[in-house]
Scaffold this active site. Structure first.
Site, PDB file in Angstrom:
ATOM      1  CD  GLU A 251      -1.680   2.215   1.758  1.00 45.21           C
ATOM      2  OE1 GLU A 251      -1.303   3.115   0.960  1.00 45.21           O
ATOM      3  OE2 GLU A 251      -1.756   2.371   2.968  1.00 45.21           O
ATOM      4  CB  CYS A 285      -1.754   6.442   2.360  1.00 41.24           C
ATOM      5  SG  CYS A 285      -2.743   5.405   3.421  1.00 41.24           S
TER       6      CYS A 285
HETATM    7  P1  NAD Z   1       9.764   5.754   3.315  1.00 39.73           P
HETATM    8  O1  NAD Z   1       9.141   4.883   2.286  1.00 39.73           O
HETATM    9  O2  NAD Z   1      11.250   5.928   3.271  1.00 39.73           O
HETATM   10  O3  NAD Z   1       9.420   5.158   4.730  1.00 39.73           O
HETATM   11  C1  NAD Z   1       8.119   4.720   5.024  1.00 39.73           C
HETATM   12  C2  NAD Z   1       8.276   3.542   5.924  1.00 39.73           C
HETATM   13  O4  NAD Z   1       8.986   2.543   5.237  1.00 39.73           O
HETATM   14  C3  NAD Z   1       9.105   3.887   7.157  1.00 39.73           C
HETATM   15  O5  NAD Z   1       8.515   3.270   8.234  1.00 39.73           O
HETATM   16  C4  NAD Z   1      10.470   3.290   6.877  1.00 39.73           C
HETATM   17  O6  NAD Z   1      11.071   2.804   8.056  1.00 39.73           O
HETATM   18  C5  NAD Z   1      10.130   2.150   5.977  1.00 39.73           C
HETATM   19  N1  NAD Z   1      11.200   1.853   5.030  1.00 39.73           N
HETATM   20  C6  NAD Z   1      11.979   2.710   4.346  1.00 39.73           C
HETATM   21  N2  NAD Z   1      12.858   2.050   3.564  1.00 39.73           N
HETATM   22  C7  NAD Z   1      12.611   0.738   3.773  1.00 39.73           C
HETATM   23  C8  NAD Z   1      13.172  -0.462   3.268  1.00 39.73           C
HETATM   24  N3  NAD Z   1      14.152  -0.459   2.364  1.00 39.73           N
HETATM   25  N4  NAD Z   1      12.669  -1.633   3.725  1.00 39.73           N
HETATM   26  C9  NAD Z   1      11.667  -1.675   4.614  1.00 39.73           C
HETATM   27  N5  NAD Z   1      11.088  -0.581   5.138  1.00 39.73           N
HETATM   28  C10 NAD Z   1      11.558   0.605   4.714  1.00 39.73           C
HETATM   29  O7  NAD Z   1       9.046   7.102   3.415  1.00 39.73           O
HETATM   30  P2  NAD Z   1       9.300   8.375   4.363  1.00 39.73           P
HETATM   31  O8  NAD Z   1      10.547   9.145   4.019  1.00 39.73           O
HETATM   32  O9  NAD Z   1       9.149   7.961   5.784  1.00 39.73           O
HETATM   33  O10 NAD Z   1       8.121   9.186   3.847  1.00 39.73           O
HETATM   34  C11 NAD Z   1       8.223   9.628   2.499  1.00 39.73           C
HETATM   35  C12 NAD Z   1       7.012   9.302   1.715  1.00 39.73           C
HETATM   36  O11 NAD Z   1       6.566   7.966   1.906  1.00 39.73           O
HETATM   37  C13 NAD Z   1       5.833  10.113   2.113  1.00 39.73           C
HETATM   38  O12 NAD Z   1       5.904  11.361   1.543  1.00 39.73           O
HETATM   39  C14 NAD Z   1       4.689   9.295   1.587  1.00 39.73           C
HETATM   40  O13 NAD Z   1       4.502   9.569   0.231  1.00 39.73           O
HETATM   41  C15 NAD Z   1       5.163   7.883   1.717  1.00 39.73           C
HETATM   42  N6  NAD Z   1       4.532   7.238   2.872  1.00 39.73           N
HETATM   43  C16 NAD Z   1       3.383   6.587   2.650  1.00 39.73           C
HETATM   44  C17 NAD Z   1       2.730   5.987   3.699  1.00 39.73           C
HETATM   45  C18 NAD Z   1       1.456   5.259   3.477  1.00 39.73           C
HETATM   46  O14 NAD Z   1       0.667   5.125   4.393  1.00 39.73           O
HETATM   47  N7  NAD Z   1       1.246   4.728   2.290  1.00 39.73           N
HETATM   48  C19 NAD Z   1       3.251   6.068   4.972  1.00 39.73           C
HETATM   49  C20 NAD Z   1       4.458   6.739   5.176  1.00 39.73           C
HETATM   50  C21 NAD Z   1       5.092   7.320   4.106  1.00 39.73           C
END
Ligand code: NAD
Length: 480
Positions: A251, A285
């Protein structure tokens, strides 16, 4: 109330230290350090996967009714502990206490629903096409140990969806909550363990995110990954799962349009739209982002939406007067500023906000922008913050084209009193969830998921459980 000591749950033990070192968890409302979080290294990650293998062997033997009872007990414990868990959630994530409490109780409802669905994991028998076959049974079996990765915006709801559904289906879980918000997930894991889930069936790890996901997904014991987060990371994890032929659900956020037709009741729209936009400081989201408003209502909508946004009270989540809390982590502040500066440089108009709030903590002012050109970054990428974009439209064809212009398709909303328009919008907007005259598309009973770049598969509803199962056929022939 105090923030808990943090620990990882590996092989049935709570570990206060681990080989990956530690990092601080920070309160976004005042930037104070709440606690040190131990980080797993490859040894703890392998141990967690092995533990999940043992946990799966134990847990899958329970009947569906036994699993249901245990999970319902966990949900009840979460309700009893909701004020405490919500307090931890607000401290580490920032959202107002009332929102945090609602999130925790809704998380218990999600677990309850999935627990009940375990009892309805029906199969079927298929009439044989040739003589000599006694039965052909198609059933749903648990996929096996699951690696689950959740972000920081809903620290209770997202782990509850993944753990609740996986355990209900008979799988075991290694969960990695966001390193920014691990305390809430710890409390949820504790509720499952106290309810009687075998200790090996539920492991919790934190660490360097890429190392954790790479190691867990590659581990032979892990059969499926489920991820909520950004598109970029979802693509990486999906590619790794595909190369190993492991199941994957994701998601990945959206860029939700809200079409407001000229026959809509503007009072009703605004009453729902402003809280929906600024809930959780826009870090949702399925948050409404692009308000596409028919020309007759456009000017009034901009004016009234801006007034309401300006009037919102910012503050720490534990202050009952607060309507919008801080952002959860500091890196979002600079990113949001970049989104806004880029749009303004390209000719957009700022109606309110547009900057970090001048106070300690990671607060960003509620922001309203009109006239952002389609090429600006904010019109293409998910801003994930308290930013509302408003633009006009003339015909419904044009509005639907604008709504479908981006490669996302998670939540989408439309307001109209016309029956024909309502049906048309429901049918033609490309999204996993369309709310007509309503923003409530995330309920325990209904599937939550996106199309296109917003992800693969659904969570919650009956579909949420099915995502943790494989289809199995058993054919029994006559023995002689
Ligand atoms: P990100 O994708 O880097 O991180 C989101 C989550 O994923 C965090 O909990 C992080 O620990 C985890 N993550 C990051 N890299 C990972 C990897 N290689 N393996 C496993 N988990 C990993 O995003 P962010 O910098 O925290 O936020 C940036 C953007 O992410 C936001 O602007 C938004 O667009 C998106 N986001 C979406 C949701 C959602 O509910 N769909 C939630 C958080 C962030």
């Amino acid at each position: 109330m105090s923030y808990p000591n943090l620990a990882l749950h590996v092989s049935g033990q709570w570990l206060r230290s681990a080989s990956g070192g530690e990092r601080p968890v920070v309160n976004p409302a005042d930037e104070s350090v709440l606690a040190a979080l131990p980080l797993a290294g490859v040894d703890e990650l392998a141990a967690a996967a092995e533990s999940a293998r043992r946990g799966f062997a134990q847990w899958r033997k329970q009947t569906a009714l036994q699993r249901c009872d245990t999970l319902k007990r966990a949900a009840q414990l979460m309700r009893e502990r909701a004020p405490l868990i919500a307090g931890v959630l607000t401290m580490e994530q920032g959202k107002p206490s009332a929102e945090a409490l609602r999130e925790v109780t809704l998380s218990a409802d999600i677990i309850d629903f999935q627990a009940e669905e375990a009892k309805r994991l029906y199969g079927r028998t298929v009439p044989p096409r040739v003589a000599g076959i006694l039965s052909q049974t198609v059933s749903r079996v648990p996929v096996g140990p699951v690696a689950a990765f959740t972000p920081w915006n809903f620290p209770a709801n997202l782990p509850a969806r993944k753990i609740g559904s996986a355990l209900a289906a008979g799988c075991s879980v290694v969960i990695k909550p966001a390193e920014e918000t691990p305390g809430t997930c710890m409390a949820i894991v504790q509720a499952f363990l106290d309810a009687g889930v075998p200790a090996d069936a539920l492991n919790l790890v934190c660490g360097e995110p890429a190392l954790v996901s790479r190691t867990l997904i590659a581990h032979e014991a892990i059969r499926k990954a489920s991820f909520t987060g950004s598109v970029v990371v979802g693509q990486q994890l999906g590619a790794q799962c595909a190369s190993l032929v492991k199941r994957f659900t994701s998601e990945l956020g959206g860029h939700a349009p809200v079409i407001v037709c000229e026959d809509a009741d503007l009072d009703h729209v605004l009453k729902l739209a402003v809280p929906a936009k600024f809930r959780n400081a826009g870090q949702v989201c399925a948050s409404p982002i692009r308000f596409i408003v028919q020309r007759r209502h456009h000017a009034a909508f901009v004016q009234r939406f801006t007034e309401a946004a300006r009037a919102l009270r910012l503050g720490p989540g534990n202050d009952p007067r607060t309507q919008m809390g801080p952002l959860t982590h500091a890196r979002r502040l600079a990113d949001l500023q970049h989104f806004i500066d880029d749009a303004l440089d390209q000719g957009a108009t700022l109606h309110c906000g547009g900057r970090r709030a001048p106070r300690p903590g990671w607060y960003f002012e509620p922001t309203v922008i009109t006239g952002a050109p389609p090429a600006s970054r904010v019109m293409r990428d998910e801003p994930f913050g308290p930013i509302a974009l408003i633009q006009p439209f003339d015909t419904l064809d044009e509005a639907i084209a604008q709504a479908n212009a981006l490669p996302y398709g998670l939540g989408a909303y439309a307001f109209t009193r016309g029956l024909d328009s309502a049906h048309r919008l429901g049918e033609e907007i490309e999204a996993g969830m369309v709310g007509i005259n309503h923003f409530g598309v995330s309920q325990p009973e209904t599937p939550f998921g996106g199309v296109r770049h917003s992800g693969i598969g659904s969570e919650m509803g009956a579909e949420g459980l099915l995502a943790y199962t494989d289809v199995k056929l058993v054919v029994v022939g006559a023995s002689s």
